[in-house]
Design a protein around this motif. Structure first.
Motif, PDB file in Angstrom:
ATOM      1  N   VAL A 123       0.861  -1.177   0.000  1.00  0.00           N
ATOM      2  CA  VAL A 123       0.000   0.000   0.000  1.00  0.00           C
ATOM      3  C   VAL A 123       0.898   1.228   0.000  1.00  0.00           C
ATOM      4  O   VAL A 123       1.792   1.356   0.847  1.00  0.00           O
ATOM      5  N   PHE A 124       0.675   2.117  -0.961  1.00  0.00           N
ATOM      6  CA  PHE A 124       1.478   3.340  -1.106  1.00  0.00           C
ATOM      7  C   PHE A 124       0.618   4.547  -0.726  1.00  0.00           C
ATOM      8  O   PHE A 124      -0.504   4.687  -1.213  1.00  0.00           O
ATOM      9  N   ILE A 125       1.162   5.421   0.124  1.00  0.00           N
ATOM     10  CA  ILE A 125       0.445   6.604   0.579  1.00  0.00           C
ATOM     11  C   ILE A 125       1.323   7.835   0.382  1.00  0.00           C
ATOM     12  O   ILE A 125       2.478   7.857   0.828  1.00  0.00           O
ATOM     13  N   ALA A 126       0.791   8.853  -0.298  1.00  0.00           N
ATOM     14  CA  ALA A 126       1.468  10.143  -0.414  1.00  0.00           C
ATOM     15  C   ALA A 126       1.090  10.978   0.810  1.00  0.00           C
ATOM     16  O   ALA A 126       0.014  11.570   0.859  1.00  0.00           O
ATOM     17  N   ARG A 127       1.948  11.015   1.797  1.00  0.00           N
ATOM     18  CA  ARG A 127       1.623  11.623   3.085  1.00  0.00           C
ATOM     19  C   ARG A 127       1.778  13.140   3.091  1.00  0.00           C
ATOM     20  O   ARG A 127       1.130  13.823   3.896  1.00  0.00           O
ATOM     21  N   SER A 128       2.605  13.694   2.225  1.00  0.00           N
ATOM     22  CA  SER A 128       2.914  15.119   2.306  1.00  0.00           C
ATOM     23  C   SER A 128       1.820  15.997   1.719  1.00  0.00           C
ATOM     24  O   SER A 128       1.742  17.172   2.028  1.00  0.00           O
ATOM     25  N   GLY A 129       0.955  15.449   0.896  1.00  0.00           N
ATOM     26  CA  GLY A 129      -0.024  16.283   0.222  1.00  0.00           C
ATOM     27  C   GLY A 129      -1.343  16.437   0.929  1.00  0.00           C
ATOM     28  O   GLY A 129      -2.273  17.015   0.370  1.00  0.00           O
ATOM     29  N   GLN A 130      -1.471  15.945   2.168  1.00  0.00           N
ATOM     30  CA  GLN A 130      -2.749  15.999   2.855  1.00  0.00           C
ATOM     31  C   GLN A 130      -2.536  15.943   4.364  1.00  0.00           C
ATOM     32  O   GLN A 130      -1.438  15.641   4.843  1.00  0.00           O
ATOM     33  N   ARG A 177      -6.695  13.555  -8.813  1.00  0.00           N
ATOM     34  CA  ARG A 177      -6.040  13.554  -7.504  1.00  0.00           C
ATOM     35  C   ARG A 177      -5.828  12.121  -7.041  1.00  0.00           C
ATOM     36  O   ARG A 177      -6.788  11.337  -6.984  1.00  0.00           O
ATOM     37  N   VAL A 178      -4.579  11.781  -6.725  1.00  0.00           N
ATOM     38  CA  VAL A 178      -4.235  10.435  -6.259  1.00  0.00           C
ATOM     39  C   VAL A 178      -3.357  10.567  -5.017  1.00  0.00           C
ATOM     40  O   VAL A 178      -2.322  11.231  -5.055  1.00  0.00           O
ATOM     41  N   SER A 179      -3.773   9.975  -3.924  1.00  0.00           N
ATOM     42  CA  SER A 179      -2.972  10.013  -2.697  1.00  0.00           C
ATOM     43  C   SER A 179      -2.674   8.626  -2.160  1.00  0.00           C
ATOM     44  O   SER A 179      -1.853   8.486  -1.259  1.00  0.00           O
ATOM     45  N   SER A 180      -3.338   7.592  -2.671  1.00  0.00           N
ATOM     46  CA  SER A 180      -3.116   6.237  -2.164  1.00  0.00           C
ATOM     47  C   SER A 180      -3.336   5.226  -3.277  1.00  0.00           C
ATOM     48  O   SER A 180      -4.273   5.354  -4.066  1.00  0.00           O
ATOM     49  N   ILE A 181      -2.459   4.220  -3.306  1.00  0.00           N
ATOM     50  CA  ILE A 181      -2.510   3.153  -4.312  1.00  0.00           C
ATOM     51  C   ILE A 181      -2.176   1.846  -3.618  1.00  0.00           C
ATOM     52  O   ILE A 181      -1.297   1.799  -2.754  1.00  0.00           O
ATOM     53  N   ALA A 182      -2.872   0.779  -3.976  1.00  0.00           N
ATOM     54  CA  ALA A 182      -2.616  -0.540  -3.409  1.00  0.00           C
ATOM     55  C   ALA A 182      -2.475  -1.559  -4.531  1.00  0.00           C
ATOM     56  O   ALA A 182      -3.241  -1.526  -5.499  1.00  0.00           O
TER      57      ALA A 182
END
Length: 240
Positions: A123-130, A177-182
């Motif tokens: 699971v990938f999470i872009a933590r800095s954008g939110q 907008r994409v902040s999480s990918i699994a």
């Protein structure tokens, strides 16, 4: 003179769950591999998926007798093994956590068995954008969903801390907008990425899960803490 009073609080070591520590160099390498993997999905979307213009536009086309858009070729096989979005991934992790492995009743044929979708591998999470409120639940959910699996097959959680990661993922996938990918276990063409992630990202650990599995009695710990008494509280005390 400064006044103090004693406040009793419950002492517990299980209040927070830390994200896996990943060096910035490894984060950059993982992001490059992920973008390279997802690029065909974004290319297909940009070439064949037309952004919706609303129901009114569709109704006008139907009333005018115009033919619809031509048939869209199928997306790459990877699309069926990738989930995008905080809500979707959270629901899937919840289902994985609550699923029970039960043997089918005797006499059940293969055709009547209910197929289960493969679990997540990463699971990938872009933590800095939110805000952290949107993704702070992922370490616990990933750890619980992996609790019944061997350590080498546990779901890995990758948090991208650099700014602009969400924008790059959005551009690669062609989604606003994409902040999480699994990615699921059986996702095609993910062997290199999965091996790299498992070699550099440790599984998420939650102390209370191991503590619960040990089935040992632990006494309640009450910790006395000295706190300052504010001016208002001092004034009320003098009046009384």
């Amino acid at each position: 003179m400064e006044r103090k009073r004693t406040v009793h609080v419950l002492d517990t070591p299980f209040s927070t769950v830390a994200w896996p520590q990943i060096s910035q160099e490894d984060q950059d390498a993982i992001l490059e591999l992920l973008c390279s993997l997802l690029a065909p999905l974004g290319a297909h979307r940009k070439a064949h998926v037309v952004p919706s213009k609303g129901r009114r536009r569709k109704q006008k086309l139907l009333s005018a007798g115009e033919e619809g858009s031509p048939a869209v070729p199928p997306a790459p096989d990877l699309a069926a093994h990738v989930d995008v979005g905080l809500a979707q991934i959270s629901r899937e992790l919840e289902a994985m956590s609550s699923a029970k492995v039960e043997a089918p009743p005797e006499g059940t044929s293969e055709a009547n068995k209910v197929p289960n979708r493969p679990p997540y591998s990463v699971v990938f999470i872009a933590r800095s954008g939110q805000s952290s409120a949107f993704h702070c639940h992922f370490p616990q959910m990933v750890a619980v969903a992996s609790s019944s699996r061997p350590a080498d097959q546990a779901i890995r959680l990758v948090g991208f801390s650099a700014k602009g990661c969400d924008e790059r993922l959005s551009a690669v996938l062609g989604i606003p907008r994409v902040s999480s990918i699994a990615l699921r276990v059986d996702a095609p063409q993910t062997k290199g990425l999965l091996e790299f992630v498992r070699a550099r990202v440790a599984p998420v650990e939650i102390a209370w899960i191991n503590e619960a599995q040990s089935a040992k009695y632990r006494e309640t710990k009450i910790e006395p803490v000295q706190t300052k008494v504010g001016p208002a509280r001092v004034k009320r005390a003098k009046v009384s």
